[in-house]
Design a protein around this motif. Structure first.
Motif, short mmCIF file in Angstrom:
data_model
loop_
_atom_site.label_atom_id
_atom_site.label_comp_id
_atom_site.label_asym_id
_atom_site.label_seq_id
_atom_site.Cartn_x
_atom_site.Cartn_y
_atom_site.Cartn_z
N ARG A 238 0.82 -1.20 0.00
CA ARG A 238 0.00 0.00 0.00
C ARG A 238 0.86 1.26 0.00
O ARG A 238 0.56 2.25 -0.68
N ALA A 239 1.96 1.22 0.76
CA ALA A 239 2.81 2.40 0.86
C ALA A 239 3.57 2.66 -0.44
O ALA A 239 3.72 3.81 -0.88
N VAL A 240 4.05 1.60 -1.08
CA VAL A 240 4.83 1.75 -2.30
C VAL A 240 3.92 2.04 -3.50
O VAL A 240 4.31 2.76 -4.43
N GLY A 241 2.72 1.48 -3.47
CA GLY A 241 1.79 1.70 -4.57
C GLY A 241 1.74 0.56 -5.56
O GLY A 241 0.96 0.59 -6.51
N ILE A 242 2.55 -0.47 -5.37
CA ILE A 242 2.50 -1.68 -6.19
C ILE A 242 2.58 -2.88 -5.25
O ILE A 242 3.07 -2.76 -4.12
N ALA A 243 2.13 -4.04 -5.74
CA ALA A 243 2.10 -5.22 -4.87
C ALA A 243 3.50 -5.63 -4.44
O ALA A 243 4.44 -5.64 -5.26
N VAL A 244 3.64 -5.94 -3.17
CA VAL A 244 4.87 -6.54 -2.63
C VAL A 244 4.52 -7.98 -2.29
O VAL A 244 3.69 -8.24 -1.41
N THR A 245 5.12 -8.94 -2.98
CA THR A 245 4.74 -10.34 -2.82
C THR A 245 5.55 -11.01 -1.72
O THR A 245 6.62 -10.54 -1.32
N TYR A 246 5.01 -12.14 -1.27
CA TYR A 246 5.71 -12.92 -0.25
C TYR A 246 7.06 -13.41 -0.77
O TYR A 246 8.07 -13.33 -0.07
N GLU A 247 7.07 -13.94 -2.00
CA GLU A 247 8.33 -14.44 -2.56
C GLU A 247 9.37 -13.33 -2.67
O GLU A 247 10.55 -13.54 -2.42
N GLN A 248 8.92 -12.15 -3.07
CA GLN A 248 9.82 -11.01 -3.20
C GLN A 248 10.47 -10.65 -1.87
O GLN A 248 11.67 -10.36 -1.80
N LEU A 249 9.68 -10.68 -0.81
CA LEU A 249 10.16 -10.19 0.48
C LEU A 249 10.84 -11.26 1.32
O LEU A 249 11.87 -11.03 1.94
N TRP A 250 10.24 -12.47 1.32
CA TRP A 250 10.73 -13.50 2.24
C TRP A 250 11.26 -14.75 1.54
O TRP A 250 11.92 -15.58 2.16
N GLY A 251 10.96 -14.91 0.26
CA GLY A 251 11.27 -16.17 -0.41
C GLY A 251 12.73 -16.54 -0.43
O GLY A 251 13.09 -17.71 -0.43
N ARG A 252 13.61 -15.54 -0.46
CA ARG A 252 15.05 -15.82 -0.54
C ARG A 252 15.68 -16.12 0.82
O ARG A 252 16.86 -16.44 0.90
N MET A 253 14.89 -15.99 1.87
CA MET A 253 15.46 -16.16 3.21
C MET A 253 15.63 -17.63 3.58
O MET A 253 16.33 -17.96 4.51
N GLY A 254 14.95 -18.53 2.86
CA GLY A 254 15.10 -19.96 3.14
C GLY A 254 14.05 -20.46 4.11
O GLY A 254 13.59 -19.73 4.98
N VAL A 255 13.69 -21.75 3.96
CA VAL A 255 12.61 -22.30 4.79
C VAL A 255 12.99 -22.43 6.24
O VAL A 255 12.13 -22.56 7.10
N GLY A 256 14.28 -22.40 6.56
CA GLY A 256 14.68 -22.55 7.95
C GLY A 256 14.66 -21.26 8.72
O GLY A 256 15.05 -21.22 9.88
N ARG A 257 14.20 -20.15 8.11
CA ARG A 257 14.31 -18.85 8.76
C ARG A 257 12.97 -18.34 9.26
O ARG A 257 12.70 -17.15 9.26
#
Length: 429
Positions: A69-88
């Motif tokens: 909402r703040a940026v004005g475009i969708a921020v996806t889960y994969e974009q934000l957290w996907g690279r952190m790995g399943v153990g995180r």
């Protein structure tokens, strides 16, 4: 220990820099978007940004929504957290398990996750009641198109028959010996069916039947998890089963899964704020015309018990009467009637009506066959606790001893927990 290793979330850092937000500002915005009881500390976003930790549900998805909402475009889960790995973080399963479109593809994703061997899902990952109620409404909508079915593995009706027999045999084992005995087997078979959906060759009719088989297996995985006390994992398997039931186009399957969620919410913390009566009543109305008498009676019994848990005696008795009436004239329904007596008896226990509860529970225990040992043991503990509460200590101990003998070796967390709670109450008394 993976969460303690520094792994900076560069994407989160980039978005915060773009907005000119501090981590404290993000914490305030996220807390403002959530119910008061779910507010986060002002330091939590530092851990997300600088140490790569992943917040639990519902905070993980809320962060995406707030930033989007703040940026004005969708921020996806994969974009934000996907690279952190399943153990995180605790979020091993899809954060959008409830909010993704209800398609065949997303049903496959949910089934794959329910049958996988990811890290344990924690109790704090339970969905909120309003989220589950929204999901429970989807199954009654028209089923989506069946996609896929163009793989190399030819699926034939014979395979579906084999899957049905395998499911029924595991269900019988679970009812006798507890969820712990069959959980791994059921998950492995669910993963196999997921592969058939992904790699198989089938037409639309056969595909819908295959999704129905997957739904039954996912429901069994959920019930086994629930029996072991793994509430969050059970809930996610039930939602996967609900998605697959939706694709199958069989409303009877959908009602059955909603009934499992209602049982979980009645006795455990499954679904924070979930109204089991409202959710299951809505599902029952939507599919009442296609249910068999035994299916209708089972769900009505669950509703009556949930009314008892809420202290609503008049409603509980009215629904219980409807449930027994649904089985009238069916001599073959002896086990269904015993199940119903057990559920209504439990409802009377919630209401403090011990004499009426014991009449029903005693009849249910006597009628249940040996292959229903888990249900029988659980009802015997309930019966023993009723005797304890009304001062009949000798009968309470005798009944509890019978439950212990029946439950010896049984891999049921529910039965074990009920016995521990009974023993603790006896000692405290």
């Amino acid at each position: 220990m993976a969460d303690l290793a520094r792994k900076r979330n560069e994407e989160l850092a980039r978005i915060l820099h773009q907005l000119g937000w501090s981590p404290e500002r993000l914490a305030r915005e996220v807390s403002a978007a959530l119910p008061p009881g779910l507010a986060i500390s002002s330091t939590a976003p530092y851990k997300w940004r600088d140490r790569g930790m992943v917040p639990r549900s519902p905070h993980d998805q809320t962060v995406c929504e707030v930033l989007g909402r703040a940026v004005g475009i969708a921020v996806t889960y994969e974009q934000l957290w996907g690279r952190m790995g399943v153990g995180r973080g605790a979020k091993v399963l899809s954060p959008r398990l409830l909010t993704d479109e209800w398609t065949a593809d997303t049903a496959q994703t949910a089934l794959r996750e329910a049958g996988g061997d990811g890290a344990p899902v924690r109790l704090t990952d339970l969905f909120r009641g309003d989220e589950l109620e929204q999901a429970a409404r989807h199954w009654a909508s028209p089923p989506p198109a069946v996609t896929g079915g163009e793989g190399a593995l030819r699926i034939a009706p014979e395979q579906l028959a084999d899957l049905r027999l395998s499911y029924e045999s595991k269900q019988r084992l679970e009812r006798t010996y507890g969820g712990g005995l069959i959980l791994d087997l059921a998950k492995a078979e669910l993963a196999m069916v997921g592969k058939l959906l992904e790699l198989g060759a089938y037409d639309e009719a056969l595909g819908r039947e295959l999704y129905g088989a997957a739904s039954r297996l996912a429901k069994l995985v959920g019930w086994a998890n629930y029996d072991l006390g793994n509430d969050a994992a059970a809930q996610r398997a039930f939602v996967a089963a609900l998605r697959a039931a939706h694709v199958s186009g069989d409303p009877r399957l959908g009602v059955s899964v909603v009934g499992c969620l209602a049982v979980q919410a009645t006795y455990n913390s499954g679904g924070r704020g979930l109204d089991a009566v409202a959710m299951l009543s809505t599902a029952l109305r939507a599919a009442d015309e296609v249910l068999t008498p035994r299916e209708r009676a089972l769900q009505l019994g669950r509703i009556a018990r949930a009314h008892g848990k809420k202290g609503e005696q008049i409603s509980a008795e009215a629904v219980a009467e409807r449930a027994f009436r649904a089985l009238d004239g069916g001599e073959e329904h002896t086990q269904e009637r015993a199940d119903l007596e057990g559920m209504i008896g439990e409802g009377y226990l919630f209401l403090g009506e011990h004499e009426r509860a014991r009449d029903l529970l005693t009849g249910a225990v006597a009628a249940l066959r040996p292959e229903r040992a888990r249900a029988k043991a659980l009802l015997m503990v309930r019966l023993a606790d009723s005797y304890r509460r009304t001062g009949d200590r000798d009968e309470a101990e005798r009944t509890a001893d019978g439950a212990r003998r029946l439950a010896a070796g049984m891999q049921s967390g529910r039965v074990a927990r009920a016995l521990r709670e009974f023993d603790a109450a006896v000692r405290a008394g």
